[in-house]
Design a protein around this motif. Sequence first.
Motif, PDB file in Angstrom:
ATOM      1  N   VAL A 157       0.849  -1.198   0.000  1.00 22.83           N
ATOM      2  CA  VAL A 157       0.000   0.000   0.000  1.00 22.83           C
ATOM      3  C   VAL A 157       0.885   1.250   0.000  1.00 22.83           C
ATOM      4  N   ALA A 158       1.963   1.211   0.786  1.00 20.54           N
ATOM      5  CA  ALA A 158       2.888   2.342   0.809  1.00 20.54           C
ATOM      6  C   ALA A 158       3.522   2.555  -0.566  1.00 20.54           C
ATOM      7  N   ILE A 159       3.837   1.459  -1.254  1.00 21.54           N
ATOM      8  CA  ILE A 159       4.402   1.578  -2.598  1.00 21.54           C
ATOM      9  C   ILE A 159       3.349   2.115  -3.561  1.00 21.54           C
ATOM     10  N   ALA A 160       2.104   1.639  -3.421  1.00 21.86           N
ATOM     11  CA  ALA A 160       1.028   2.147  -4.276  1.00 21.86           C
ATOM     12  C   ALA A 160       0.862   3.651  -4.091  1.00 21.86           C
ATOM     13  N   ARG A 161       0.958   4.115  -2.860  1.00 14.68           N
ATOM     14  CA  ARG A 161       0.881   5.560  -2.604  1.00 14.68           C
ATOM     15  C   ARG A 161       2.048   6.280  -3.294  1.00 14.68           C
ATOM     16  N   ALA A 162       3.247   5.682  -3.195  1.00 13.82           N
ATOM     17  CA  ALA A 162       4.437   6.335  -3.746  1.00 13.82           C
ATOM     18  C   ALA A 162       4.381   6.444  -5.263  1.00 13.82           C
ATOM     19  N   VAL A 163       3.803   5.419  -5.929  1.00 12.60           N
ATOM     20  CA  VAL A 163       3.805   5.427  -7.403  1.00 12.60           C
ATOM     21  C   VAL A 163       2.494   5.939  -7.981  1.00 12.60           C
ATOM     22  N   SER A 164       1.573   6.381  -7.100  1.00 15.33           N
ATOM     23  CA  SER A 164       0.298   6.888  -7.602  1.00 15.33           C
ATOM     24  C   SER A 164       0.439   8.290  -8.177  1.00 15.33           C
ATOM     25  N   VAL A 165       1.596   8.905  -7.955  1.00 16.05           N
ATOM     26  CA  VAL A 165       1.908  10.185  -8.601  1.00 16.05           C
ATOM     27  C   VAL A 165       2.840   9.898  -9.777  1.00 16.05           C
ATOM     28  N   ASP A 166       3.272  10.928 -10.452  1.00 16.68           N
ATOM     29  CA  ASP A 166       4.160  10.749 -11.607  1.00 16.68           C
ATOM     30  C   ASP A 166       5.571  10.479 -11.100  1.00 16.68           C
ATOM     31  N   VAL A 167       5.832   9.225 -10.709  1.00 11.44           N
ATOM     32  CA  VAL A 167       7.095   8.866 -10.079  1.00 11.44           C
ATOM     33  C   VAL A 167       8.104   8.410 -11.132  1.00 11.44           C
ATOM     34  N   LYS A 168       9.336   8.858 -10.960  1.00 11.01           N
ATOM     35  CA  LYS A 168      10.444   8.417 -11.811  1.00 11.01           C
ATOM     36  C   LYS A 168      11.420   7.557 -11.023  1.00 11.01           C
ATOM     37  N   VAL A 169      11.598   7.922  -9.752  1.00 13.67           N
ATOM     38  CA  VAL A 169      12.546   7.225  -8.886  1.00 13.67           C
ATOM     39  C   VAL A 169      11.819   6.802  -7.617  1.00 13.67           C
ATOM     40  N   LEU A 170      11.925   5.516  -7.279  1.00 15.42           N
ATOM     41  CA  LEU A 170      11.329   4.993  -6.055  1.00 15.42           C
ATOM     42  C   LEU A 170      12.449   4.505  -5.146  1.00 15.42           C
ATOM     43  N   VAL A 171      12.531   5.079  -3.952  1.00 18.73           N
ATOM     44  CA  VAL A 171      13.543   4.684  -2.977  1.00 18.73           C
ATOM     45  C   VAL A 171      12.899   3.754  -1.955  1.00 18.73           C
ATOM     46  N   LEU A 172      13.429   2.542  -1.850  1.00 17.00           N
ATOM     47  CA  LEU A 172      12.934   1.555  -0.887  1.00 17.00           C
ATOM     48  C   LEU A 172      14.007   1.350   0.174  1.00 17.00           C
ATOM     49  N   ASP A 173      13.745   1.829   1.384  1.00 13.72           N
ATOM     50  CA  ASP A 173      14.718   1.792   2.473  1.00 13.72           C
ATOM     51  C   ASP A 173      14.414   0.614   3.388  1.00 13.72           C
ATOM     52  N   GLU A 174      15.218  -0.436   3.310  1.00 10.74           N
ATOM     53  CA  GLU A 174      15.041  -1.663   4.098  1.00 10.74           C
ATOM     54  C   GLU A 174      13.603  -2.172   4.014  1.00 10.74           C
ATOM     55  N   PRO A 175      13.069  -2.407   2.826  1.00  7.70           N
ATOM     56  CA  PRO A 175      11.651  -2.778   2.705  1.00  7.70           C
ATOM     57  C   PRO A 175      11.342  -4.193   3.152  1.00  7.70           C
ATOM     58  N   THR A 176      12.355  -5.050   3.305  1.00 11.77           N
ATOM     59  CA  THR A 176      12.100  -6.466   3.603  1.00 11.77           C
ATOM     60  C   THR A 176      12.466  -6.857   5.024  1.00 11.77           C
ATOM     61  N   SER A 177      12.821  -5.900   5.865  1.00 14.27           N
ATOM     62  CA  SER A 177      13.375  -6.235   7.178  1.00 14.27           C
ATOM     63  C   SER A 177      12.396  -6.996   8.067  1.00 14.27           C
ATOM     64  N   SER A 178      11.084  -6.821   7.837  1.00 16.34           N
ATOM     65  CA  SER A 178      10.087  -7.492   8.680  1.00 16.34           C
ATOM     66  C   SER A 178       9.218  -8.465   7.893  1.00 16.34           C
ATOM     67  N   LEU A 179       9.661  -8.874   6.700  1.00 19.36           N
ATOM     68  CA  LEU A 179       8.864  -9.747   5.846  1.00 19.36           C
ATOM     69  C   LEU A 179       9.416 -11.161   5.840  1.00 19.36           C
ATOM     70  N   ASP A 180       8.518 -12.155   5.685  1.00 20.48           N
ATOM     71  CA  ASP A 180       8.987 -13.524   5.533  1.00 20.48           C
ATOM     72  C   ASP A 180       9.287 -13.800   4.059  1.00 20.48           C
ATOM     73  N   ALA A 181       9.722 -15.024   3.753  1.00 17.75           N
ATOM     74  CA  ALA A 181      10.198 -15.342   2.406  1.00 17.75           C
ATOM     75  C   ALA A 181       9.112 -15.146   1.350  1.00 17.75           C
ATOM     76  N   ASP A 182       7.895 -15.584   1.639  1.00 16.51           N
ATOM     77  CA  ASP A 182       6.808 -15.439   0.664  1.00 16.51           C
ATOM     78  C   ASP A 182       6.472 -13.971   0.422  1.00 16.51           C
ATOM     79  N   GLU A 183       6.506 -13.184   1.498  1.00 19.74           N
ATOM     80  CA  GLU A 183       6.196 -11.764   1.363  1.00 19.74           C
ATOM     81  C   GLU A 183       7.299 -11.028   0.586  1.00 19.74           C
ATOM     82  N   VAL A 184       8.546 -11.446   0.790  1.00 17.63           N
ATOM     83  CA  VAL A 184       9.648 -10.866   0.022  1.00 17.63           C
ATOM     84  C   VAL A 184       9.473 -11.174  -1.460  1.00 17.63           C
TER      85      VAL A 184
END
Length: 514
Positions: A157-184
């Motif tokens: 949802v956070a990524i959807a918010r980030a790309v819902s505007v005219d995005v060229k660059v998306l910065v993901l800061d430690e996006p997987t730190s709390s995710l399990d393997a399937d979620e990654v």
Amino acid sequence: MYLMPATVAPPLLEVRGASVRFGVESALSGVDFLLRAGEVHSLMGENGAGKSTLIKAITGALRLDSGDILVDGVRCRFSSPAEAQAAGISTVYQEIDLLPNLTVAENIWLGREPRRWGIIDHAAMREHAAAALSALGVEIDPASVLSSHPLAIQQLVAIARAVSVDVKVLVLDEPTSSLDADEVAELFRVIRELKETGIAVVFVSHFLDQVYEICDRVTVLRGGRLVGEYATRELLRIDLVEKMLGAAAASLAPIGQRVLDDDGSPSVISARGIASGPRLREADIDLGEGEVIGVAGLLGSGRSELARALTGVDRPTTGDVTIDGQPVRLTSPRDAIAQRIAYSSENRRTEGVIGDLSVLDNISLALQAQRGIFHRLSTARRRELAHSWVEALHIRPTDIDRPVSTLSGGNQQKVLLARLLALSPRVIVLDEPTRGIDVGAKAEIQRLVGELSDNGLSIIYISAELDEVLRVAHLVAVMRDGVVAQIVPAVDLTPDALLALVAKPESPEAGADD
């Protein structure tokens, strides 16, 4: 250093000679960075290498003291994140900065709500949110409350918010730190789809496996300076580690495990049939003096619940706990601290350090609380205490009056350890103590665990990284379905063998007996 072929398109984002200073300290010194459309590019380096500072400059959270930022060849000077977003740069942080009490649609369009006759058009907002989610392959009800969804969905949802505007660059800061393997895997699917649309992704992670799986190129920083830019496929992992550390990767060799003598004395702490909540049921564990027990298990296996039950954070519903063979009741953290048992939560930022307080205040906090408000530590004693632990744990920078939020993740973790060690515990329970910190700081904390064990401190060490568990532990407690299924000497295991034990399903007979 890796050089792009001359036929490659010009960079979408270019940073030239970026320098940032905080007082006399240089956080960045003449750093260059190139990002091209449709690529995933990793920033790598130890904590304090300058990654966060560079990201903050790119996203408008701070201004460069010198240097330039160019987007599509146009020089930009960002004074705020809003200006960076207007230029097409969006960020999704490790700690999701959404509002859990609002709906998914409200979070995606927060501050940009569609209006009709001056009133928020909720129907249009839900429709637009559904379209933004569908573009990422996420099918959830946009009218549902965000907190009703698991963390992985909230991340999308956070990524959807980030790309819902005219995005060229998306910065993901430690996006997987709390995710399990399937979620990654699901997150990586979304990243690959964004890449195909031409969006450039800056991917910051301390998981080397993930960097090599998803990233096209990697830029390495060390000490605020550029080490180099490399094609991931052309850089061996051991070489990447050495470039990050500036030293041979032999410094990351496993801590030598010794076999502890069994002198027949009772365990420092022992639990029998301890249960708490729905995930921890009838767990048994014994911890001897100077022993390190690593706890391994899948998400939901009861690892954190065991830690919290043994330290009074969660009150056990059943079971018995003994200290030196004597029964005790641990109904609160205060009870545990009175028994010289300390706990470090996996949620370092919300249940650990207090970012707005200084290093000094964070280190002395627990000891002052133990003494009570009528027996205050003198200022001189507090400063002496803080300086001694900063030196002992090599906390950097050494300024004890600095807000702890300005320190790197690894140094924040060491501040938290200093606070707990100031209590002179006999037992310390560490839940994911190296999550979200770089490989160098991780090795330093693991070496510290070995030194503490050699000095007689008993440690329970929980980590989702199996090689880390094997590196620090004398014994490994394998948790499955809320019980300690097996306890195995670490020297008898390999990461693959431990993975097989962790993933082993419970037998029908075992389930029937419980």
